[in-house]
Design a protein around this motif. Structure first.
Motif, PDB file in Angstrom:
ATOM      1  N   GLN A 204       0.657  -1.349   0.165  1.00 27.90           N
ATOM      2  CA  GLN A 204      -0.135  -0.039  -0.057  1.00 27.90           C
ATOM      3  C   GLN A 204       0.895   1.270   0.055  1.00 27.90           C
ATOM      4  O   GLN A 204       0.405   1.975  -0.627  1.00 27.90           O
ATOM      5  CB  GLN A 204      -0.899   0.029   1.234  1.00 27.90           C
ATOM      6  CG  GLN A 204      -2.186  -1.086   1.172  1.00 27.90           C
ATOM      7  CD  GLN A 204      -2.847  -1.364   2.569  1.00 27.90           C
ATOM      8  OE1 GLN A 204      -2.381  -0.855   3.345  1.00 27.90           O
ATOM      9  NE2 GLN A 204      -4.086  -1.672   2.160  1.00 27.90           N
ATOM     10  N   GLU A 205       2.020   1.213   0.652  1.00 28.89           N
ATOM     11  CA  GLU A 205       2.829   2.325   0.718  1.00 28.89           C
ATOM     12  C   GLU A 205       3.579   2.506  -0.768  1.00 28.89           C
ATOM     13  O   GLU A 205       3.831   3.757  -1.045  1.00 28.89           O
ATOM     14  CB  GLU A 205       4.120   2.224   1.550  1.00 28.89           C
ATOM     15  CG  GLU A 205       3.753   2.254   3.097  1.00 28.89           C
ATOM     16  CD  GLU A 205       4.982   1.829   4.204  1.00 28.89           C
ATOM     17  OE1 GLU A 205       5.923   1.861   3.798  1.00 28.89           O
ATOM     18  OE2 GLU A 205       4.378   1.531   5.278  1.00 28.89           O
ATOM     19  N   LEU A 206       3.666   1.673  -1.468  1.00 22.44           N
ATOM     20  CA  LEU A 206       3.922   1.634  -2.836  1.00 22.44           C
ATOM     21  C   LEU A 206       2.980   2.170  -3.935  1.00 22.44           C
ATOM     22  O   LEU A 206       3.030   2.113  -5.054  1.00 22.44           O
ATOM     23  CB  LEU A 206       4.517   0.395  -3.444  1.00 22.44           C
ATOM     24  CG  LEU A 206       5.768  -0.027  -2.841  1.00 22.44           C
ATOM     25  CD1 LEU A 206       6.151  -1.595  -3.174  1.00 22.44           C
ATOM     26  CD2 LEU A 206       7.029   0.915  -3.301  1.00 22.44           C
ATOM     27  N   GLY A 207       1.649   2.329  -3.348  1.00 24.99           N
ATOM     28  CA  GLY A 207       0.634   3.025  -4.104  1.00 24.99           C
ATOM     29  C   GLY A 207      -0.346   1.907  -4.651  1.00 24.99           C
ATOM     30  O   GLY A 207      -1.025   2.084  -5.503  1.00 24.99           O
ATOM     31  N   LEU A 208       0.034   0.712  -4.287  1.00 26.85           N
ATOM     32  CA  LEU A 208      -0.704  -0.375  -4.820  1.00 26.85           C
ATOM     33  C   LEU A 208      -1.917  -0.779  -4.203  1.00 26.85           C
ATOM     34  O   LEU A 208      -2.100  -0.646  -3.105  1.00 26.85           O
ATOM     35  CB  LEU A 208       0.059  -1.607  -4.729  1.00 26.85           C
ATOM     36  CG  LEU A 208       1.630  -1.513  -5.464  1.00 26.85           C
ATOM     37  CD1 LEU A 208       2.377  -3.067  -5.437  1.00 26.85           C
ATOM     38  CD2 LEU A 208       1.303  -1.333  -6.941  1.00 26.85           C
ATOM     39  N   VAL A 209      -2.976  -1.229  -5.096  1.00 28.07           N
ATOM     40  CA  VAL A 209      -4.091  -1.622  -4.221  1.00 28.07           C
ATOM     41  C   VAL A 209      -3.891  -3.145  -4.085  1.00 28.07           C
ATOM     42  O   VAL A 209      -3.764  -3.970  -4.757  1.00 28.07           O
ATOM     43  CB  VAL A 209      -5.344  -1.493  -5.243  1.00 28.07           C
ATOM     44  CG1 VAL A 209      -6.707  -1.916  -4.467  1.00 28.07           C
ATOM     45  CG2 VAL A 209      -5.515  -0.196  -5.618  1.00 28.07           C
TER      46      VAL A 209
END
Length: 875
Positions: free
Chosen positions: A604-609
């Motif tokens: 999530q920190e990498l912007g992934l769902v």
């Protein structure tokens, strides 16, 4: 069992329940219908609509506009929120009914010097519970009698069976949670082999299950769609307010400057007229704000989620939270359990190979004479048995899987077992001497224990042949072991059974390959999900070699660049190091609960769902933290409580279907936005430009509200029913920060919006069009219909990015029905609207002009599709 436990009497049960409570697992308190209903007003679009509704209501209370206008907006808000609430509430009821079934489990306990069955919730501390193979352990306790093995996979993710034995006077126990402790048992584990008695030490919310339930206080993560719609709502609000102010000023200036003597108008004496003009301009500005907001969007989302929720239930996918459907379609990365999801969750014989090196995946494929020997070797040398209903009971999971391989109808009941030797860890084999015409003894066990004693083998006709290729069989066994396939050898001797002695000169019958095999449908589903651009990471408690073998066979591991990590390796890596390698990770072996939780957070920190599948207590924190948690239907109460979606059949293929439905919903929302924003943008542009061309209010306030109402609500029904297409699984996944209105969408919206604006201005100003109508009122009536019909025909454009606007139209029969209904309603309104809607009846020739001009939007958009083709699929 030769033992006797008196158990608790009724007085002791009552006292224990008063001191320690009962065994009920108290679920997180579900929201009431009213709370869910009020909570849905937090939707960003609903908030904007509510503000607009209040503004219109104030104006209607002063008699400035008709009450129908705020009422229509209020109805749109109410319907959208009530539909969403009803569906979430009904899915919650379905979930609660599943939980109620789980709470009806009967447990055998000692009470008042008798064994009786009681409901699992009625167990108290101090109860002695009798456990047999297949029973779920009902509460945390210690073993006081018997020897048995338990499957702790729902607690720690480990598939290995854990042996349990009674405590002794010398046993020292502490409060440390240790699922593998030989004397401790925990609620949720399953007895896989043997029988025994446990004394209950902790019940209900004091159990490990209960403690985990109390710790599920992680805040829900906003869904990707909620984030995108919030961003869209903020932009629409800003543009709508700025546009409303500009249009209000222009409207005021146009009205005042087109009087006979504008200089006289701006005097103190005409302050009342100035106020009226300003008020009318304000009203018009408010209506523009209303027009700018697609109030049908919440309704459309509620409808499409509701429709797909019912479809998904038929596909064994129970949606607990409606927002979970669309989140599934936005997945970037999925952390998946292995056991029961990618694999079948049970051991089975996946091959039989004889001494002739013939391999058979199915029992029925084995030649007749050889098959008879295999049937006897298995059915007469086992610790499992076949019940009257055909179920295989007793024995451990390996024994049950072997007995399940053969055809039970071929078992010869005339063959009796004269004597037998059970399997033990020292001998590593079991044996049965048969009292029949065969006069043979059958052995089953570790190949390294039995193979070296074989000098002959049975060929396909059941004849003995010299066994000269023993090293080749050993190589086959080694190759199978590399694939994490457990191998057992079947051998036969014509000598009598001698305890603890393996006879010389045996005959090799064959080897059995046993594994928790991969679901065949899961392989295809994994391929589909990976083709959809979703990274799948298998998380398992198995050792690295086993995990890698399953990953390769299931299609998860396809190249040397892909990474397999163990929990120990993860512990040595920093968060930044894991983030760098995460895109290449495919397997996490020997995983611990904190590994899953950590990995979801880093994704999530990498912007992934991030999505997570799970069924056990150990999965609950990660399920809760993930953007979407897929809980397995056979899992623990905790996993299902925190999951967004419950996979009733525990099948990875059902996850694939959830992703497809999610993408369908996302695409349908985008279609509706393209449809509605085209109307909104063109209406705002026309309102801005018209005063400069000498046309004031080409659409009346009531006409604008009418367009808003029928286009929003009815179009939501039409486009919300667009089908789930396999091509959606070829699209790249959407990132958390990606805007819902993409560049290609913006191009489509502005292209048709500009066209509608241009054709509108030309239609209103050019004499070539004006002269086609009887008079001004006929001309304005025609324009009202032209605007509506152009928007409707654009509905065909937004259905597909393809040139063929009729593609897959047969899969959404409601589309034509709803759009035909809008056409009919609009035509009827022209004849009955009168002064209220500023309409008069039109002639046939006038209607033909309107239809001819409005349908032009289809070829105009085809040109746009040729110039700017949509880049939809992964490459």
């Amino acid at each position: 069992m030769d033992f006797n436990f008196n158990g608790l009497n009724e007085e002791e049960v009552t006292r224990s329940r008063e001191l320690n409570g009962n065994n009920e697992i108290i679920e997180q308190k579900s929201e009431t219908f009213l709370k869910k209903f009020l909570g849905n007003f937090n939707d960003p679009m609903i908030k904007i609509l509510s503000v607009c509704c209040i503004l219109l209501l104030v104006l209607s209370l002063f008699g400035i506009i008709k009450m129908i206008e705020p009422v229509s907006i209020a109805m749109a808000i109410f319907v959208a929120t009530i539909v969403s609430t009803l569906n979430e509430y009904s899915s919650g009821k379905k979930f609660r009914s599943l939980q109620e079934e789980a709470n009806k489990i009967l447990v055998k306990v000692y009470r008042n010097n008798n064994v009786k069955e009681i409901l699992i919730d009625e167990i108290v501390v101090g109860d002695y519970v009798l456990l047999n193979s297949g029973d779920k352990i009902p509460a945390d306790g210690i073993v006081v009698y018997g020897h048995f093995k338990v499957d702790n996979s729902v607690l720690n993710g480990e598939s290995d069976e854990n042996p349990k034995q009674p405590v002794t006077d010398d046993t020292v126990l502490d409060d440390k949670i240790d699922f593998t402790h030989p004397n401790k048992t925990y609620r949720g584990a399953v007895v896989s082999h043997g029988e025994g008695v446990i004394k209950i030490e902790k019940v209900g919310m004091q159990t490990v299950n209960g403690i985990m339930m109390q710790n599920m206080n992680i805040e829900d993560t906003p869904s990707p769609l909620q984030i995108k719609l919030s961003d869209l709502a903020a932009k629409i609000s800003k543009i709508g307010y700025m546009g409303a102010i500009l249009i209000g000023i222009l409207n005021f200036l146009y009205t005042s400057l087109h009087l006979n003597d504008p200089s006289v108008f701006f005097t103190a004496a005409n302050s009342l007229e100035i106020a009226k003009t300003a008020l009318n301009s304000l009203i018009y500005a408010v209506i523009i704000i209303v027009m700018a907001v697609p109030e049908g969007l919440p309704l459309m989302i509620a409808i499409v989620l509701s429709q797909n929720m019912q479809k998904m239930l038929k596909d064994n996918v129970l949606v607990r939270k409606l927002v979970g459907i669309e989140t599934a379609g936005s997945l970037n990365i999925l952390f998946s359990d292995k056991t029961g999801t990618i694999t079948k969750g049970r051991l089975e014989v996946i091959l039989f190979q004889n001494g002739s090196f013939d391999s058979y995946k199915e029992y029925a494929e084995i030649p007749d004479e050889l098959r008879k020997l295999v049937n006897t070797a298995i059915s007469k040398n086992t610790s499992s048995m076949i019940a009257e209903n055909g179920a295989i009971i007793g024995g451990n999971s390996t024994e049950r899987s072997i007995l399940g391989f053969i055809d039970r109808n071929e078992i010869d009941d005339n063959i009796e077992v004269k004597t037998k030797q059970v399997f033990n860890s020292t001998n590593k084999y079991s044996a049965s001497e048969l009292d029949s015409n065969l006069n043979l003894t059958f052995y089953k066990g570790a190949p390294e224990r039995l193979l070296e004693k074989c000098t002959t083998y049975y060929d396909n006709d059941g004849n003995k042949q010299a066994f000269t290729k023993k090293p080749d069989i050993t190589k086959v066994i080694d190759d199978l072991a590399k694939k994490s396939i457990r191998v057992l050898a079947l051998t036969v001797s014509d000598k009598k059974l001698t305890e603890d002695v393996v006879p010389e000169e045996m005959t090799f019958l064959g080897i059995l390959g046993i594994r928790d095999d991969i679901r065949p449908e899961a392989v295809k589903a994994i391929e589909e999900v990976m083709t959809a651009g979703i990274q799948v990471i298998m998380i398992t408690g198995d050792r690295k070699e086993t995990a890698m073998a399953i990953a390769k066979d299931s299609g998860l591991l396809t190249s040397d660049k892909e990474v397999v990590l163990t929990s120990d390796e993860l512990q040595t890596m920093s968060d930044e190091e894991i983030k760098k390698v995460l895109p290449d990770v495919r397997v996490i072996a020997r995983a611990l609960p904190m590994d899953k939780f950590r990995l979801v957070g880093l994704a999530q920190e990498l912007g992934l769902v991030a999505g997570m599948t799970g069924d056990g207590v150990n999965d609950a924190p990660a399920l809760k933290r993930s953007d979407i948690g897929f809980a397995m239907g056979s899992g623990t109460e905790i996993a299902k409580e925190v999951g967004d979606i419950i996979i009733l059949d525990d099948n990875f293929q059902s996850i694939e279907k959830a992703v497809l439905y999610g993408r369908t919903i996302y695409n349908n929302i985008k279609k509706f936005l393209k449809f509605q924003l085209n109307i909104n943008i063109s209406a705002v542009l026309i309102s801005v430009i018209a005063p400069f061309t000498g046309v004031q209010n080409p659409l009346t306030i009531l006409q604008i509200l009418w367009i808003n109402m029928i286009m929003d609500t009815l179009a939501a029904l039409a486009l919300g029913g667009e089908p789930a297409l396999s091509e959606y699984m070829k699209e790249r996944p959407k990132s958390r920060s990606e805007k819902i209105v993409s560049k290609s969408m913006s191009t489509a919206i502005f292209w048709t919006g500009i066209w509608t604006t241009i054709i509108s201005i030309l239609f209103l100003k050019l004499d070539i069009f004006r002269n086609l109508f009887a008079d001004e009122i006929h001309h304005l009536t025609a324009y009202f219909c032209l605007f509506v019909f152009s928007g409707l025909f654009n509905g065909f454009n937004v259905r597909s990015d393809k040139i063929n606007v009729f593609s897959n139209l047969s899969l959404n029969p409601n589309f034509l029905k709803v759009f035909a209904l809008i056409f009919i309603i609009q035509i009827v309104l022209v004849y009955i609207g009168g002064e209220i809607f500023r309409t008069v009846p039109l002639s046939v020739s006038e209607w033909l002009v309107i239809f001819g001009l409005s349908v032009l939007i289809i070829p105009v958009d085809m040109i746009r599709k040729l110039i700017f083709p949509a880049k939809t699929y992964n490459k």
